[in-house]
Design a protein around this motif. Sequence first.
Motif, PDB file in Angstrom:
ATOM      1  N   ILE A   9       6.812  -9.877 -12.664  1.00 14.78           N
ATOM      2  CA  ILE A   9       7.585  -9.255 -11.589  1.00 14.78           C
ATOM      3  C   ILE A   9       7.593 -10.157 -10.357  1.00 14.78           C
ATOM      4  O   ILE A   9       6.740 -11.041 -10.205  1.00 14.78           O
ATOM      5  CB  ILE A   9       7.021  -7.870 -11.198  1.00 14.78           C
ATOM      6  CG1 ILE A   9       5.586  -7.997 -10.669  1.00 14.78           C
ATOM      7  CG2 ILE A   9       7.082  -6.907 -12.373  1.00 14.78           C
ATOM      8  CD1 ILE A   9       5.026  -6.697 -10.111  1.00 14.78           C
ATOM      9  N   ASP A  10       8.574  -9.930  -9.489  1.00 15.23           N
ATOM     10  CA  ASP A  10       8.638 -10.579  -8.177  1.00 15.23           C
ATOM     11  C   ASP A  10       8.393  -9.522  -7.119  1.00 15.23           C
ATOM     12  O   ASP A  10       9.020  -8.453  -7.148  1.00 15.23           O
ATOM     13  CB  ASP A  10      10.005 -11.222  -7.958  1.00 15.23           C
ATOM     14  CG  ASP A  10      10.277 -12.378  -8.897  1.00 15.23           C
ATOM     15  OD1 ASP A  10       9.358 -13.188  -9.096  1.00 15.23           O
ATOM     16  OD2 ASP A  10      11.391 -12.459  -9.454  1.00 15.23           O
ATOM     17  N   VAL A  11       7.495  -9.809  -6.189  1.00 17.27           N
ATOM     18  CA  VAL A  11       7.246  -8.888  -5.080  1.00 17.27           C
ATOM     19  C   VAL A  11       7.509  -9.634  -3.774  1.00 17.27           C
ATOM     20  O   VAL A  11       7.228 -10.829  -3.655  1.00 17.27           O
ATOM     21  CB  VAL A  11       5.808  -8.334  -5.102  1.00 17.27           C
ATOM     22  CG1 VAL A  11       5.577  -7.483  -6.341  1.00 17.27           C
ATOM     23  CG2 VAL A  11       4.772  -9.438  -5.025  1.00 17.27           C
ATOM     24  N   ALA A  12       8.069  -8.916  -2.830  1.00 17.21           N
ATOM     25  CA  ALA A  12       8.385  -9.512  -1.532  1.00 17.21           C
ATOM     26  C   ALA A  12       8.002  -8.524  -0.440  1.00 17.21           C
ATOM     27  O   ALA A  12       8.552  -7.421  -0.364  1.00 17.21           O
ATOM     28  CB  ALA A  12       9.869  -9.865  -1.446  1.00 17.21           C
ATOM     29  N   ALA A  13       7.043  -8.914   0.379  1.00 17.25           N
ATOM     30  CA  ALA A  13       6.686  -8.098   1.533  1.00 17.25           C
ATOM     31  C   ALA A  13       7.734  -8.284   2.622  1.00 17.25           C
ATOM     32  O   ALA A  13       8.465  -9.291   2.648  1.00 17.25           O
ATOM     33  CB  ALA A  13       5.307  -8.475   2.048  1.00 17.25           C
ATOM     34  N   GLY A  14       7.835  -7.329   3.525  1.00 13.55           N
ATOM     35  CA  GLY A  14       8.835  -7.396   4.588  1.00 13.55           C
ATOM     36  C   GLY A  14       8.471  -8.384   5.680  1.00 13.55           C
ATOM     37  O   GLY A  14       7.292  -8.625   5.961  1.00 13.55           O
ATOM     38  N   GLY A  40       8.228  -5.022  15.041  1.00 16.99           N
ATOM     39  CA  GLY A  40       7.373  -4.230  14.163  1.00 16.99           C
ATOM     40  C   GLY A  40       6.891  -5.025  12.947  1.00 16.99           C
ATOM     41  O   GLY A  40       7.508  -6.008  12.540  1.00 16.99           O
ATOM     42  N   ARG A  41       5.798  -4.594  12.377  1.00 17.95           N
ATOM     43  CA  ARG A  41       5.235  -5.256  11.207  1.00 17.95           C
ATOM     44  C   ARG A  41       6.073  -4.960   9.965  1.00 17.95           C
ATOM     45  O   ARG A  41       6.564  -3.848   9.773  1.00 17.95           O
ATOM     46  CB  ARG A  41       3.800  -4.749  10.983  1.00 17.95           C
ATOM     47  CG  ARG A  41       3.133  -5.286   9.728  1.00 17.95           C
ATOM     48  CD  ARG A  41       1.772  -4.637   9.525  1.00 17.95           C
ATOM     49  NE  ARG A  41       1.885  -3.173   9.511  1.00 17.95           N
ATOM     50  CZ  ARG A  41       2.267  -2.481   8.441  1.00 17.95           C
ATOM     51  NH1 ARG A  41       2.617  -3.106   7.323  1.00 17.95           N
ATOM     52  NH2 ARG A  41       2.319  -1.163   8.495  1.00 17.95           N
ATOM     53  N   GLY A  42       6.223  -5.961   9.102  1.00 17.45           N
ATOM     54  CA  GLY A  42       6.942  -5.760   7.847  1.00 17.45           C
ATOM     55  C   GLY A  42       6.094  -4.982   6.847  1.00 17.45           C
ATOM     56  O   GLY A  42       4.860  -4.976   6.921  1.00 17.45           O
ATOM     57  N   LEU A 116      -4.180  -4.948  -2.059  1.00 20.47           N
ATOM     58  CA  LEU A 116      -3.025  -5.571  -1.411  1.00 20.47           C
ATOM     59  C   LEU A 116      -2.601  -6.778  -2.232  1.00 20.47           C
ATOM     60  O   LEU A 116      -3.412  -7.669  -2.506  1.00 20.47           O
ATOM     61  CB  LEU A 116      -3.399  -6.003   0.011  1.00 20.47           C
ATOM     62  CG  LEU A 116      -2.343  -6.775   0.796  1.00 20.47           C
ATOM     63  CD1 LEU A 116      -1.152  -5.883   1.103  1.00 20.47           C
ATOM     64  CD2 LEU A 116      -2.949  -7.327   2.088  1.00 20.47           C
ATOM     65  N   ILE A 117      -1.336  -6.831  -2.639  1.00 13.16           N
ATOM     66  CA  ILE A 117      -0.866  -7.969  -3.427  1.00 13.16           C
ATOM     67  C   ILE A 117       0.159  -8.818  -2.675  1.00 13.16           C
ATOM     68  O   ILE A 117       0.392  -9.957  -3.055  1.00 13.16           O
ATOM     69  CB  ILE A 117      -0.282  -7.505  -4.784  1.00 13.16           C
ATOM     70  CG1 ILE A 117       0.832  -6.487  -4.611  1.00 13.16           C
ATOM     71  CG2 ILE A 117      -1.376  -6.948  -5.669  1.00 13.16           C
ATOM     72  CD1 ILE A 117       1.470  -6.060  -5.925  1.00 13.16           C
ATOM     73  N   ALA A 118       0.761  -8.285  -1.629  1.00 17.27           N
ATOM     74  CA  ALA A 118       1.674  -9.079  -0.793  1.00 17.27           C
ATOM     75  C   ALA A 118       1.652  -8.493   0.619  1.00 17.27           C
ATOM     76  O   ALA A 118       2.011  -7.327   0.808  1.00 17.27           O
ATOM     77  CB  ALA A 118       3.086  -9.089  -1.358  1.00 17.27           C
ATOM     78  N   LYS A 119       1.236  -9.297   1.586  1.00 13.16           N
ATOM     79  CA  LYS A 119       1.054  -8.812   2.958  1.00 13.16           C
ATOM     80  C   LYS A 119       2.350  -8.949   3.752  1.00 13.16           C
ATOM     81  O   LYS A 119       3.011  -9.982   3.715  1.00 13.16           O
ATOM     82  CB  LYS A 119      -0.062  -9.584   3.648  1.00 13.16           C
ATOM     83  CG  LYS A 119      -0.408  -9.083   5.047  1.00 13.16           C
ATOM     84  CD  LYS A 119      -1.552  -9.903   5.630  1.00 13.16           C
ATOM     85  CE  LYS A 119      -1.975  -9.343   6.987  1.00 13.16           C
ATOM     86  NZ  LYS A 119      -0.887  -9.391   7.977  1.00 13.16           N
ATOM     87  N   GLY A 120       2.686  -7.899   4.480  1.00 13.26           N
ATOM     88  CA  GLY A 120       3.854  -7.927   5.350  1.00 13.26           C
ATOM     89  C   GLY A 120       3.627  -8.802   6.563  1.00 13.26           C
ATOM     90  O   GLY A 120       2.501  -8.955   7.046  1.00 13.26           O
ATOM     91  N   GLY A 121       4.714  -9.381   7.070  1.00 10.53           N
ATOM     92  CA  GLY A 121       4.601 -10.255   8.239  1.00 10.53           C
ATOM     93  C   GLY A 121       4.381  -9.467   9.521  1.00 10.53           C
ATOM     94  O   GLY A 121       4.881  -8.343   9.676  1.00 10.53           O
TER      95      GLY A 121
END
Length: 359
Positions: A9-14, A40-42, A116-121
């Motif tokens: 899978i592909d995951v993308a944090a905001g 605001g935080r993604g 947590l597998i992908a952290k938001g910006g």
Amino acid sequence: MKFVDEATIDVAAGDGGAGCVSFRREKFIPFGGPNGGDGGRGGSVYAVADRNLNTLIDYRYARRHEARNGEHGRGSDQFGAAADDIVLRMPVGTIITDLDTNQVIAELLVPGEKVLIAKGGDGGFGNMHFKSSTNRAPRQKTPGWPGEHKKLKLELRVLADVGLLGMPNAGKSTLITAVSNARPKIADYPFTTLHPQLGVVRVGPERSFVVADLPGLIEGAAEGAGLGHLFLRHLQRTRLLLHVIDMAPFDDSVDPVQQAKAIVAELKKYDESLHEKPRWVVLNKLDMVPAEEREKRVKDFIKRFKWKGPVFQISALTRDGLEPLIRAIWEHVATFQHEEPDVDPRFDTPGATDGAANG
């Protein structure tokens, strides 16, 4: 439902929202000053272990998972809103690996575990953030930080105390049906089991263990022959292996000893640690062997197989010999019941349980 134990899978944090440059401009207020808010935080992406799932099939068809970006900052001291996180529910026993670095991010071994597998910006700074006694009208702002993008491999390894292995049609499915609540397909032809089956064996109040039945192995499985090699990974977290052997094959030219040696060789080729796991021999289908020949055939097998570990004589169909087998398994796995599940447990092969060889 189709069993799926691998997915990519592909995951993308905001991304974080950008900061804002703004100044307070109101009538009768000559010195308003900067009032641009931060972004605001993604949204982040989390994985949660769900005990109600037993396959990764949801991720075979939904491969892209994106969290929203954070809102931009606004004037009047308004900060942008943080985006909601997204949660991906996965079966207990899932290993999450980053395909770019080939590093394991997480192993979901405990129901309800959240990682947590992908952290938001993070959000960017507005100009009110740069106000100081020497910089009273700052026009600086920063963009939001990008969220993490990852390509992940999901691999499911079932969590079971006991694993059944053997040639196709050795009677593994009949055995797990006889001792547990599992109801796999049973037929008089090889490869009736096409994916792992889990069954819970109840020994008494609050006393139980989990058995995994895998597709039968054939010679050359470690190199990809047959179906069993696809699921050998599911044996790596078990505490005990039961090597089920058909003592009454349909074809008289088939030698159970040679088949048993082939299985052991495949285990060693696939993973040395799997070969070193505690392993007990279960001689099945003895109800189909004439009573006067049983003892001779069992002794001949043990002698030629050169086996010195525990041996159980059973008939999964008639349930003969199952009680001593279940009792011995419980005594073995009970010592590990309160331990954290290991990724690759290694234990010394135990000695035979008293009376175990009598079935």
